[in-house]
Design a protein around this motif. Structure first.
Motif: not given
Ligand code: UPG
Length: 457
Positions: A6, A444-445, A448-449, A452, A35, A3
């Motif tokens: 980005s 959390s994935n 993060d995605e 992105q 983040r 993360s």
């Protein structure tokens, strides 16, 4: 996933002025701030004071006050939906439309990279002038948008939709299970109501979605993949998912009064009932509900707003109820710490309205789920849990949408009786579902995605 790789963004949040919208917008703000992104949150003055405690990253999330102008018919000092009767919401939205120059001036100064918005359909036009990307961030399920707010649903401006038209999903709608029944279809009638000057609710929302750069939902593919794909095709633009962004679990222990009361019962014995922050039941339905829960003979905790026409919850209880339930049942007319109660080992069943927040919280809990939906999106969320995932039971209603105490009792017993095959089947399915949702990094994935994908916009 990295993360950190980005770029860091400045994101402005401009939700509809209602606490049911502010809160999920703040939850995603916290995740983005965590983040390293910077957030400018636009809201009215009183709401800022009430929401401050939910801002977990005050160095990164800055509140900016927007003044709601007066419009004729709107009570003096109105700032949010909580200040008015529901029937006055079209006036509040008209007042918010009048903040356009104020918002433009502020965004011009702030120079965000993105603006997340919902009901203010003119945000994408400002984006062209000011050079930011606009993201329509939706706080209800994708299924609710797929059935009601896509170009494929025809909503005439000059008349109300008929019951048959309301029943019919738009062409290509991707489910034969997640649908309205005959007596429920009227819950979409508001689509053609005026919502602001000269614009219907349907137009306002579909214009926003047609003109923005991306549409986003706080849902996941595992639950709503086909609906997200359908919306992506209908609008021809990216649909980005943040996953189920829920509040961080409370760090403080639950208050003693709840801990002490719940400690009196066996594991998974207590029925907990709550219907979110907005719903006010009709007096007769309120009484059927509490009587139905009492009929199960299980201990219970009910947290509901006083029903229509009652000043307090005690005033609304059926004759002799409080005396009968003494020691075994508790009825509370204010909000309770729902997520903490759901996590308590004594609680075994959650009777709820399937608001989008409660839907995720039930799914992730250890409780059996019994659903009594009221509004349009709650009905579709209920069908996702009861028909598609088969993790919950829905209380039976008659053709007028009414439920009886017997149907409430029957649904609860169906999941709570230890030898119930249905209860075991639903529990097994819920366990499978939870295994996916509670996987470390699942949420959390997703975020993060999501970040992105924002980078790519
Ligand atoms: O006594 C209570 C009752 C609720 N909650 C919390 O309040 C939130 C309620 O959210 P939700 O379940 O979504 O219900 P509503 O407040 O009714 O939500 C409104 O907004 C939702 C979208 O965010 C829609 O799905 C619903 O139809 C609409 O009524 C949840 O996080 C609950 O944990 C408490 O903490 N204590």
């Amino acid at each position: 996933m990295d993360s950190q790789s980005s770029s860091k963004h400045h994101i402005a949040m401009f939700p509809w002025f209602a606490f049911g919208h502010f809160t999920p917008y703040l939850h995603i703000s916290n995740e983005l701030a965590k983040r390293g992104h910077r957030i400018s949150f636009l809201l009215p003055k009183k709401a800022q004071l009430q929401l401050q405690h939910l801002n977990l990253y005050p160095d990164s999330i800055t509140f900016h006050v927007i003044t709601v102008p007066q419009v004729e018919g709107l009570p003096h000092g109105t700032e949010t939906v909580s200040d008015i009767d529901n029937s006055l919401q079209p006036l509040l939205v008209a007042a918010m439309d009048l903040t356009r120059d104020q918002v433009k001036g502020l965004l011009h100064q702030l120079k965000p990279d993105f603006v997340f918005f919902d009901f203010m359909h003119w945000i994408p036009e400002l984006a062209t002038d000011l050079g930011f990307e606009s993201v329509y961030y939706i706080i209800i399920s994708a299924a609710s948008v797929a059935i009601a707010l896509v170009p494929g649903r025809k909503v005439p401006k000059d008349r109300l939709l008929t019951e048959d038209e309301l029943m019919e999903p738009p062409l290509g709608y991707p489910s034969t299970k997640i649908l309205f029944r005959k007596h429920e279809a009227r819950s979409l009638i508001f689509l053609s109501y005026e919502f602001g000057k000269g614009i219907t609710f349907y137009e306002r929302n579909t214009i926003g979605m047609k003109q923005c750069d991306a549409i986003s939902f706080r849902t996941c593919r595992e639950l709503e993949g086909p609906f997200c794909d359908y919306i992506q095709n209908q609008y021809g633009k990216p649909v980005l998912l943040t996953g189920p962004v829920l509040p961080e679990p409370s760090q403080s222990p639950m208050e003693d009064m709840w801990v002490n009361w719940l400690a009196k019962f066996e594991p998974c014995e207590v029925v907990f009932c709550a219907f979110g922050s907005q719903l006010t039941l009709d007096m007769k339905q309120f009484q059927e509900l509490v009587l139905g829960i009492e009929l199960t003979s299980l201990p219970f905790l009910v947290a509901l707003k006083p029903p229509v026409g009652a000043a307090t919850i005690e005033d609304a209880l059926p004759e002799g109820f409080l005396e009968r339930i003494s020691g075994k049942g508790m009825v509370c007319g204010t909000m309770v710490p729902q997520t903490q109660i759901l996590n308590h080992p004594s609680v075994g069943c959650f009777v709820n309205h399937c608001g989008f927040g409660s839907m995720w919280e039930s799914l992730m809990s250890h409780c059996q789920i019994v659903l009594i939906p009221h509004l349009g999106d709650q009905i579709l969320n209920t069908r996702i849990l009861s028909e598609e995932l088969q993790v919950a039971v829905e209380v039976d209603k008659d053709e007028n949408g009414w439920f009886s105490k017997e149907s409430v009792c029957e649904a609860i017993k169906m999941v709570m009786d230890t030898d119930s095959k249905v209860g075991q089947f639903l529990r097994g399915n819920q366990e499978k579902c939870k295994t996916k949702l509670l996987k470390p990094d699942f949420v959390s994935n997703y975020i993060d995605e999501f970040v992105q994908q924002l980078d790519k916009l």
